[in-house]
Design a protein around this motif. Structure first.
Motif, PDB file in Angstrom:
ATOM      1  N   LEU A  52       0.826  -1.210   0.000  1.00 61.11           N
ATOM      2  CA  LEU A  52       0.000   0.000   0.000  1.00 61.11           C
ATOM      3  C   LEU A  52       0.858   1.257   0.000  1.00 61.11           C
ATOM      4  N   SER A  53       1.962   1.230   0.714  1.00 59.23           N
ATOM      5  CA  SER A  53       2.862   2.376   0.717  1.00 59.23           C
ATOM      6  C   SER A  53       3.430   2.620  -0.678  1.00 59.23           C
TER       7      SER A  53
ATOM      8  N   GLY B  98       2.593   5.856  -2.930  1.00 53.41           N
ATOM      9  CA  GLY B  98       3.701   6.690  -3.388  1.00 53.41           C
ATOM     10  C   GLY B  98       3.683   6.897  -4.895  1.00 53.41           C
ATOM     11  N   VAL B  99       3.415   5.843  -5.638  1.00 53.09           N
ATOM     12  CA  VAL B  99       3.327   5.965  -7.099  1.00 53.09           C
ATOM     13  C   VAL B  99       2.165   6.867  -7.478  1.00 53.09           C
ATOM     14  N   TYR B 100       1.033   6.708  -6.807  1.00 55.07           N
ATOM     15  CA  TYR B 100      -0.137   7.544  -7.082  1.00 55.07           C
ATOM     16  C   TYR B 100       0.166   9.016  -6.809  1.00 55.07           C
TER      17      TYR B 100
ATOM     18  N   GLY C 146       3.082  10.507  -6.679  1.00 55.42           N
ATOM     19  CA  GLY C 146       4.075  10.996  -7.637  1.00 55.42           C
ATOM     20  C   GLY C 146       3.462  11.303  -8.987  1.00 55.42           C
ATOM     21  N   ALA C 147       2.620  10.399  -9.482  1.00 59.53           N
ATOM     22  CA  ALA C 147       1.983  10.606 -10.787  1.00 59.53           C
ATOM     23  C   ALA C 147       1.020  11.785 -10.756  1.00 59.53           C
ATOM     24  N   SER C 148       0.259  11.912  -9.675  1.00 59.39           N
ATOM     25  CA  SER C 148      -0.675  13.039  -9.604  1.00 59.39           C
ATOM     26  C   SER C 148       0.077  14.351  -9.440  1.00 59.39           C
ATOM     27  N   GLY C 149       1.195  14.343  -8.746  1.00 62.01           N
ATOM     28  CA  GLY C 149       2.008  15.553  -8.628  1.00 62.01           C
ATOM     29  C   GLY C 149       2.559  16.003  -9.962  1.00 62.01           C
ATOM     30  N   VAL C 150       3.055  15.059 -10.750  1.00 59.94           N
ATOM     31  CA  VAL C 150       3.555  15.401 -12.083  1.00 59.94           C
ATOM     32  C   VAL C 150       2.422  15.916 -12.962  1.00 59.94           C
TER      33      VAL C 150
END
Length: 66
Positions: A37-38, A42-44, A46-50
């Motif tokens: 889950l971590s 984290g991937v979610y 990072g992708a939403s931030g980009v």
């Protein structure tokens, strides 16, 4: 759901089944699920931030061109 012919009823059923399976995995092995889950979270993030940064740059560039 089928009687009312709701759009996406099959996807809703699939999501419910997957959620139930994931809940069983999390309850059966909490340590491993914590790492999984971590990683997913984290991937979610990072992708939403980009995506948000790209949208902000694109919208600010559009204001300057107008």
């Amino acid at each position: 759901m089928r009687r009312e012919a709701a759009d996406g009823a099959g996807w809703m059923l699939a999501a419910g089944v997957l959620n139930a399976l994931l809940a069983m995995v999390i309850l059966a092995n909490p340590l491993m699920s914590w790492f999984a889950l971590s990683t997913v979270w984290g991937v979610y993030l990072g992708a939403s931030g980009v995506a948000l940064a790209a949208e902000a740059f694109a919208s600010s560039r559009g204001k300057n061109a107008a």
